[in-house]
Structures are given as C-alpha cells and as structure tokens.
Design an enzyme around this catalytic site. Structure first.
Site, PDB file in Angstrom:
ATOM      1  N   PHE A 112      78.467  45.626   5.521  1.00 54.24           N
ATOM      2  CA  PHE A 112      78.959  44.615   4.590  1.00 54.24           C
ATOM      3  C   PHE A 112      78.021  44.496   3.384  1.00 54.24           C
ATOM      4  O   PHE A 112      77.657  45.500   2.807  1.00 54.24           O
ATOM      5  CB  PHE A 112      79.196  43.292   5.319  1.00 54.24           C
ATOM      6  CG  PHE A 112      80.359  43.364   6.279  1.00 54.24           C
ATOM      7  CD1 PHE A 112      81.656  43.227   5.814  1.00 54.24           C
ATOM      8  CD2 PHE A 112      80.155  43.617   7.625  1.00 54.24           C
ATOM      9  CE1 PHE A 112      82.742  43.327   6.684  1.00 54.24           C
ATOM     10  CE2 PHE A 112      81.233  43.720   8.501  1.00 54.24           C
ATOM     11  CZ  PHE A 112      82.522  43.569   8.016  1.00 54.24           C
ATOM     12  N   SER A 113      77.612  43.284   3.024  1.00 58.44           N
ATOM     13  CA  SER A 113      76.911  43.111   1.750  1.00 58.44           C
ATOM     14  C   SER A 113      75.518  43.709   1.710  1.00 58.44           C
ATOM     15  O   SER A 113      74.930  43.814   0.636  1.00 58.44           O
ATOM     16  CB  SER A 113      76.843  41.629   1.385  1.00 58.44           C
ATOM     17  OG  SER A 113      78.103  41.179   0.941  1.00 58.44           O
ATOM     18  N   ALA A 114      74.974  44.125   2.850  1.00 53.59           N
ATOM     19  CA  ALA A 114      73.723  44.876   2.794  1.00 53.59           C
ATOM     20  C   ALA A 114      73.912  46.167   2.011  1.00 53.59           C
ATOM     21  O   ALA A 114      72.945  46.746   1.501  1.00 53.59           O
ATOM     22  CB  ALA A 114      73.217  45.171   4.207  1.00 53.59           C
TER      23      ALA A 114
ATOM     24  N   TYR B 100      77.808  34.397  -6.926  1.00 50.22           N
ATOM     25  CA  TYR B 100      77.812  35.596  -6.102  1.00 50.22           C
ATOM     26  C   TYR B 100      79.099  36.392  -6.241  1.00 50.22           C
ATOM     27  O   TYR B 100      80.187  35.900  -5.939  1.00 50.22           O
ATOM     28  CB  TYR B 100      77.591  35.192  -4.651  1.00 50.22           C
ATOM     29  CG  TYR B 100      77.498  36.324  -3.662  1.00 50.22           C
ATOM     30  CD1 TYR B 100      76.675  37.415  -3.889  1.00 50.22           C
ATOM     31  CD2 TYR B 100      78.220  36.280  -2.467  1.00 50.22           C
ATOM     32  CE1 TYR B 100      76.570  38.429  -2.967  1.00 50.22           C
ATOM     33  CE2 TYR B 100      78.123  37.292  -1.529  1.00 50.22           C
ATOM     34  CZ  TYR B 100      77.291  38.367  -1.783  1.00 50.22           C
ATOM     35  OH  TYR B 100      77.188  39.378  -0.861  1.00 50.22           O
TER      36      TYR B 100
ATOM     37  N   LYS C  41      75.126  46.298  -0.889  1.00 53.82           N
ATOM     38  CA  LYS C  41      74.793  46.005  -2.284  1.00 53.82           C
ATOM     39  C   LYS C  41      73.373  46.435  -2.642  1.00 53.82           C
ATOM     40  O   LYS C  41      73.120  46.938  -3.735  1.00 53.82           O
ATOM     41  CB  LYS C  41      74.971  44.515  -2.571  1.00 53.82           C
ATOM     42  CG  LYS C  41      76.398  44.004  -2.542  1.00 53.82           C
ATOM     43  CD  LYS C  41      76.446  42.513  -2.868  1.00 53.82           C
ATOM     44  CE  LYS C  41      77.864  41.988  -2.956  1.00 53.82           C
ATOM     45  NZ  LYS C  41      78.521  41.882  -1.635  1.00 53.82           N
TER      46      LYS C  41
END
Length: 426
Positions: A82-84, A170, A86
C-alpha cells in the site's frame, strides 16, 4: 557473532518457533517481538529486515502467505505494501534529480506540459512531493479508471487544483499518478519499469515490483488475509459516494470509490495496473536495503546510490500542523513523512495501510522495514500503529549493537535478474 534464527534454540537461547532467516544477537528482542505478531498460520505472515551502517543485521520472516494458512512465507514472498510504495516511488524521483533530470523547485509543467491545464502551471515538483498540489480528491473516479494508469495520468494532468493547494492534504492515490506522469515525461518510461531499473537493479534485489510480479519472477505476491468478507451494508453504499463527492470529505474523498474493496479481493485486480502510491509488491529486505542506503549517507555495498547532498535534503523539519486529509501532523517532505510526536521516533519513511512500512534514521545509521499480508482484520489498529513498537525494539537492538559490536548477517532472497518483458509494460 551472527546466528541463524531457526525453530530451535541456538547457544542456549530459545528462539521464536517458525521464524526463518538471519539476525545479529543484539536484535533478539526485536525478532521475538516480530514473531509475536503472527501467532497462528491463519493470521498471515510477514518479514522484518534491519540495516545498520549499510550492513544487514536482521533478515527474518515467518507465517503464511495464503488465506488458509498452508503456504509458508519464504525469503522471496512479498505483500502489496500500500502507501509504503510512495517512499519507493519517491526515491525514483530523487535518483532522477541526482542526475540533473528533475529540479524540485521547477514547475511540473516544465517537464509535463499537459499538466499546466486548468491553472496548474506554477505547481512545483516540491509541491507534489509534499502533498501540497491540491489534487488529492478523486472527483468521481470509478474502479475501472483506477486500473488504467495512463488514463489517470491524463485525467490528473487535466484536473484543476482544489481548495487545499499549498497546504498539506494527503494525496492517498493521486500521488502515484502525479509521480508517474512526471517520471514518464522525463524518461519516456513508466514507473513499473523505473522501479526495476532505479530501485531493484542498483540494490541487486528482485524484491521490488510495481503491481503483480511476472509469473517467472522469483518474488511471489502474498495473498491478503482478512479482505475477503463482503457483508452487505446498504446504508453505507448509499451514503458513501455522496460523502466522498464532497471536497471537504478529507481522506475519504482521497481514497474511496464505489466498489474499491473488490479491487483487493480474490486475485487482487489492483495488482494489474501501475499505481505508484499503493500497489508495490516489495519484500522487507528490499525496502530496508533502499532505506539502508539513505541512512548510510547514500552508499550501499560500497557503491554510491544517492549523493550525500541529496540524502541531506531528505530530512524535513518537524511540523505539528495537521494534514488537511489525515487530520494528523505528518510533516510530509519530499515523498516521506515523519512522526511529529517529539521523542518517539526520529527519521522518516512511509507507512502503508495496515502497517507495512520502511524507515530511515540517518543520524543513527539505521534503517528497517516490516511488511505483512493482513488487511483490515480485527487486528487493524495494532497493525496500523504497530510500527512504533517494532521501531522501538529495533532501536534498542541497534543501541546494543553499538556498544557490543555486531556482525553483518547473510542476505536471503533472490538477486536482481534480467528485465523480464512483461515487467515493463508501462
């Protein structure tokens, strides 16, 4: 002296049952704490990796990668983080900047002319990487749109900025298309290929893929645990689209589209696109290795990965102002976030939905990552916030290693191999 974590003890120390890999003895408490996160095969699996002064000191994994608890996690198992993702995608941009191809303070439209549409000509690369571009809201996006990354890049290039331009809000999903559109305009290549050439190859690991790894890749995607229930909720289904359509709906409007849950069920359709904000399939080892280079002044295995000047730019100032979408102080800076609570966790990195994360503490020469395959289970709160406790145990181990000395451990998993044709469809 380093030891291999096994299902039996070593030198009189009772080690976690079912854990595999290698760890320096100074990190025994961190390894035990990690093992305790996966007490049963049906509660999934994960991996923990730690680098100190650019050297691997922990590389362990445990649990299962399937929903029935029958397929053991291996050295080459990787969940969608997921957002890791980014943080990893951001390092692609930093490497391009290191070569003089991107300037953080230049308008995005200088590289991506279509992006100038609807009043966005002055939005800079820095604005984007600090989540200040005012483009977080999904504005009526449908599930099939989310699976078409070229369409989403074009759509975001044509969109007007919202009311939060210039303020931290965000960009939960749109951040990925912003970076991929920018990178494509500069290099002519999609982010899937760039994450292989700019992250996996120089780090010599196969464990970095954007989307589903090719069938013959050593890295195998873990199945999600806990996302398969599909209980009807008619009231939510009626209200959610209306609420998400309001720009002031904060994070909900930045993440929700009708039917979004179906994208992570069964064979996970979300893995069949390029979504650099969310669908990285990445091992803990690969992520920690990347952050390990950053925490070691930009050097890994004696090779320069990022310039020292670039690394120095990546530490942002503590900022206690709440993010407009997350309603928490996130201190976003050049693609990473900090933990703004003084004294809890220094450094920066990125945490993903349900708690997979990568982190660097340059002043301590320390980097670490934990990844797992639990998604929205009854353990969701502990999973999402558990990185703080894991980080504390890792830092205690690093402090002990500084006092007693440490030895690098063996790195497991497959090295980087030749680019596979279907890994670069961008």
């Amino acid at each position: 002296m380093a030891y291999v974590i096994q299902t039996t003890g070593h030198r009189g120390l009772k080690l976690p049952q079912g854990v595999q890999g290698s760890a320096d003895p100074n990190f025994a408490c961190a390894v035990r704490g990690f093992a305790a996160l996966f007490p049963h095969a049906r509660l999934g699996g994960g991996a923990l990796s730690v680098y100190l002064d650019g050297e691997p000191v922990v590389d362990v994994w445990t649990g299962c990668s399937d929903r029935r608890g029958r397929r053991r996690w291996t050295a080459d198992t990787a969940p969608m983080v997921f957002s890791a993702t980014k943080g990893v995608a951001s390092v692609v941009i930093h490497r391009l900047a290191d070569r003089g191809l991107i300037d953080y303070d230049a308008p995005v439209a200088d590289y991506w002319p279509a992006f100038a549409a609807n009043g966005k000509a002055k939005i800079t690369v820095r604005d984007v990487m600090r989540h200040r571009a005012g483009l977080s809201h999904l504005r009526g996006v449908r599930p099939r749109d989310l699976l078409d990354h070229r369409h989403m890049e074009e759509r975001i290039a044509a969109a007007p900025p919202g009311r939060h331009f210039g303020k931290s809000a965000y960009h939960a999903l749109t951040y990925g298309w912003l970076l991929s559109g920018l990178a494509r305009s500069v290099t002519g290549r999609g982010m899937r290929e760039l994450m292989r050439s700019e992250i996996a190859a120089p780090l010599n690991t196969d464990g970095v893929h954007l989307g589903r790894p090719p069938a013959d890749a050593p890295t195998k995607a873990a199945r999600f645990i806990g996302s398969q229930m599909n209980l009807p909720n008619p009231l939510f289904n009626v209200l959610a689209p209306a609420v998400a359509g309001i720009e002031l709906s904060a994070a909900f409007g930045a993440m929700y589209v009708p039917g979004v849950k179906s994208l992570v069920q069964r064979d996970v359709p979300m893995l069949d696109t390029e979504l650099p904000s969310a669908n990285g399939v990445i091992t803990a080892r690969a992520m920690a290795r990347m952050y390990g280079a950053i925490a070691n002044g930009g050097i890994i295995d004696g090779q320069r990965y990022l310039s020292a000047d670039r690394v120095a730019m990546l530490t942002g100032r503590r900022n206690l102002r709440p993010d407009r979408n997350l309603i928490l102080p996130m201190a976003f800076h050049l693609g990473f976030h900090g933990l703004a609570i003084p004294g809890v966790l220094p450094g920066f990195g990125h945490v993903g939905l349900c708690g997979s994360f990568g982190w660097a503490i340059p002043e301590e020469g320390l980097a670490f990552s934990l990844v797992h395959n639990r998604l929205l289970t009854p353990l969701v709160v502990s999973d999402q916030t558990g990185f703080v406790g894991t980080s504390a145990l890792v830092r205690l181990g690093a402090a002990a290693a500084r006092k007693r000395g440490f030895q690098p451990v063996a790195e497991h998993g497959s090295p980087f191999g030749p680019m596979l044709a279907d890994a670069a469809t961008g």
